[in-house]
Design a protein around this motif. Structure first.
Motif, short mmCIF file in Angstrom:
data_model
loop_
_atom_site.label_atom_id
_atom_site.label_comp_id
_atom_site.label_asym_id
_atom_site.label_seq_id
_atom_site.Cartn_x
_atom_site.Cartn_y
_atom_site.Cartn_z
N THR A 239 42.75 54.06 20.53
CA THR A 239 42.40 52.63 20.50
C THR A 239 40.99 52.46 21.04
O THR A 239 40.48 53.31 21.78
CB THR A 239 43.39 51.81 21.34
N ASN A 240 40.35 51.38 20.65
CA ASN A 240 39.08 51.00 21.26
C ASN A 240 39.40 50.20 22.52
O ASN A 240 40.34 49.41 22.54
CB ASN A 240 38.26 50.14 20.30
N ALA A 241 38.62 50.40 23.57
CA ALA A 241 38.92 49.73 24.83
C ALA A 241 37.64 49.39 25.57
O ALA A 241 36.68 50.18 25.58
CB ALA A 241 39.81 50.61 25.71
N ALA A 242 37.62 48.20 26.16
CA ALA A 242 36.50 47.76 26.99
C ALA A 242 37.05 47.28 28.33
O ALA A 242 38.06 46.57 28.37
CB ALA A 242 35.73 46.64 26.30
N VAL A 243 36.38 47.68 29.42
CA VAL A 243 36.78 47.26 30.76
C VAL A 243 35.64 46.46 31.36
O VAL A 243 34.49 46.93 31.43
CB VAL A 243 37.11 48.46 31.66
N TYR A 244 35.96 45.25 31.81
CA TYR A 244 34.97 44.38 32.45
C TYR A 244 35.31 44.25 33.93
O TYR A 244 36.47 44.00 34.29
CB TYR A 244 34.96 43.00 31.80
N LEU A 245 34.30 44.41 34.79
CA LEU A 245 34.50 44.31 36.23
C LEU A 245 34.06 42.94 36.72
O LEU A 245 33.05 42.39 36.27
CB LEU A 245 33.69 45.39 36.96
N ALA A 246 34.84 42.39 37.63
CA ALA A 246 34.54 41.07 38.18
C ALA A 246 33.33 41.15 39.10
O ALA A 246 33.20 42.09 39.90
CB ALA A 246 35.74 40.53 38.93
N SER A 251 31.79 35.70 37.32
CA SER A 251 31.16 36.40 36.21
C SER A 251 31.77 37.79 36.05
O SER A 251 32.44 38.30 36.96
CB SER A 251 29.65 36.53 36.43
N PHE A 252 31.54 38.39 34.89
CA PHE A 252 32.05 39.73 34.60
C PHE A 252 30.94 40.56 33.98
O PHE A 252 30.02 40.02 33.35
CB PHE A 252 33.25 39.67 33.65
N GLY A 253 31.03 41.86 34.14
CA GLY A 253 30.09 42.79 33.52
C GLY A 253 30.83 43.96 32.90
O GLY A 253 31.87 44.38 33.41
N LEU A 254 30.31 44.46 31.79
CA LEU A 254 30.96 45.57 31.11
C LEU A 254 30.84 46.84 31.95
O LEU A 254 29.74 47.29 32.26
CB LEU A 254 30.32 45.79 29.74
N GLY A 255 31.98 47.39 32.32
CA GLY A 255 31.98 48.60 33.12
C GLY A 255 32.13 49.86 32.30
O GLY A 255 31.59 50.91 32.65
N ALA A 256 32.89 49.79 31.19
CA ALA A 256 33.10 50.97 30.36
C ALA A 256 33.58 50.54 28.98
O ALA A 256 34.23 49.51 28.84
CB ALA A 256 34.12 51.91 31.01
N ALA A 278 36.07 35.20 27.13
CA ALA A 278 37.47 35.60 27.28
C ALA A 278 37.81 36.03 28.71
O ALA A 278 38.88 35.69 29.22
CB ALA A 278 37.79 36.74 26.30
N CYS A 279 36.92 36.79 29.35
CA CYS A 279 37.25 37.32 30.67
C CYS A 279 37.62 36.24 31.70
O CYS A 279 38.64 36.37 32.38
CB CYS A 279 36.09 38.17 31.19
#
Length: 391
Positions: A239-246, A251-256, A278-279
């Motif tokens: 699967t494709n996956a994106a993890v956003y850190l708070a 606010s959120f930022g793309l972590g991986a 969305a986050c």
């Protein structure tokens, strides 16, 4: 954008510490700062009972004799041998390290030896007590986890012992038809279903224990996310996956980001919208969520022709102690989709990921020095305008 909680948490029973009374704290008071910390704890409201050793040798003996929730030791006294004795003799305890001052190397060394917290600098009695009680609660949670696993294993062994061999059951069935008929069949089906449920619970306990052991070895946020995603993808399939850190200010930022069949550049507009829109919405939920209108959302992102609009997407908020530390999005071709078992896996593992993120953030935020500046990825983060990783 609509979010529909069609997948539900399977491991959301909160740990109740209301009945807890006194936390037992074993202190190696061999240095002035440790004597001062002991005095602060003893001056608290009685929630902590200190067992004091005057030197390291006496402290080692106490590790064997006394069972404690928290072990408090000076950074200068902690070495690999003492850390191994602690893990062997107090497997459920929380190790707290203290020093007048601390730097990044000292903090990393303490974490490698298994420390869950680091006390440094002048601190009030209330702050010392709060931090020690937090470590004590984590110890009791580990004990309760082990007790649950032991009960499940005992139940599984009992069920296996009560199960008759298949050939004996078939012979008995052929020789004596049951007069009860459908009722007996229904009872047997319920029994089989109950056994299967216990097996699933055992598998989940084993999976959580394995995942927790893996990610606790990671002392860097980037390495932690990489290890966590690798493990998740083994369980969920490609699967494709994106993890956003708070970060700050909601606010959120793309972590991986993990690419299965959609390279990152091909979905950059969607990743940005997930971050911005969305986050914050997903973070307010406690359930694993399935996008109700994922096709419409993907279409609005105006991606290239190589990206199908028929994507199924799942959002996973990761909470610890009532705070959202990360949000994961998993998406793949709608023809494959996500099964209900995927929700069970994500629901069981997400709180463990959030807990480890909280530990890294909590410990590193207590450093007197700032984190070293990480090299920026000019081709990605600068173009997209994402914030740095939260720390």
């Amino acid at each position: 954008m609509n979010f529909e909680p069609e997948m539900h948490e399977t491991n959301a029973t909160p740990t109740n510490h209301a009945g807890s009374s006194v936390f037992r704290v074993l202190v190696c008071a061999s240095r002035p700062e440790m004597i001062a910390l002991t005095a602060l704890l003893e001056a608290s409201d009685g929630r902590c009972r200190c067992i004091v050793s005057n030197d390291v040798d006496e402290f080692r003996g106490r590790l064997l004799e006394d069972r404690c929730e928290v072990v408090l030791v000076a950074e200068e006294d902690l070495d690999r041998s003492l850390a191994e004795d602690f893990r062997r003799l107090q497997p459920h305890g929380s190790l707290v390290v203290a020093a007048p001052t601390v730097d990044v190397d000292g903090m990393r060394r303490a974490m490698q030896f298994g420390a869950t917290d680091f006390l440094s600098g002048p601190m009030s009695a209330e702050e010392v007590e709060r931090r020690i009680e937090g470590a004590g609660r984590r110890s009791r949670e580990r004990i309760e986890h082990e007790e649950r696993m032991h009960r499940l294993r005992s139940l599984s062994r009992r069920l296996e012992g009560e199960t008759r061999p298949t050939d004996v059951i078939e012979q008995a069935t052929a020789a004596e038809p049951s007069p009860a008929g459908p009722a007996t069949d229904e009872t047997s089906a319920m029994s089989i279903e109950g056994d299967s449920d216990q097996v699933r619970k055992l598998d989940e306990v084993a999976m959580c224990s394995e995942f927790r052991t893996l990610i606790r070895q990671e002392l860097d946020v980037e390495d932690l996310l990489r290890t966590a995603l690798e493990y998740l993808l083994v369980k969920t399939g490609p699967t494709n996956a994106a993890v956003y850190l708070a970060g700050g200010d909601d606010s959120f930022g793309l972590g991986a980001y993990v690419n299965c069949d959609l390279p990152r550049k091909s979905v950059e507009p969607m990743l940005r919208r997930l971050c911005d829109e969305a986050c914050p919405a997903v973070a307010e939920h406690v359930d694993v969520l399935r996008f109700e209108d994922s096709n419409e959302f993907v279409s609005d992102c105006e991606l290239g022709p190589e990206v199908s609009e028929d994507l199924e997407m799942v959002a996973v908020p990761c909470h610890h102690d009532g705070e959202c530390f990360a949000v994961m999005f998993l998406f793949r071709d709608g023809q494959q989709g996500f099964e209900d078992e995927t929700a069970q896996v994500l629901g069981a593992l997400r709180s463990i990921l959030a807990e480890q993120l909280a530990t890294l953030i909590r410990v590193h935020n207590r450093l007197e020095n700032n984190w070293p500046d990480a090299p920026a990825d000019e081709e990605t983060d600068e173009d997209l305008g994402w914030d740095d990783l939260a720390a």
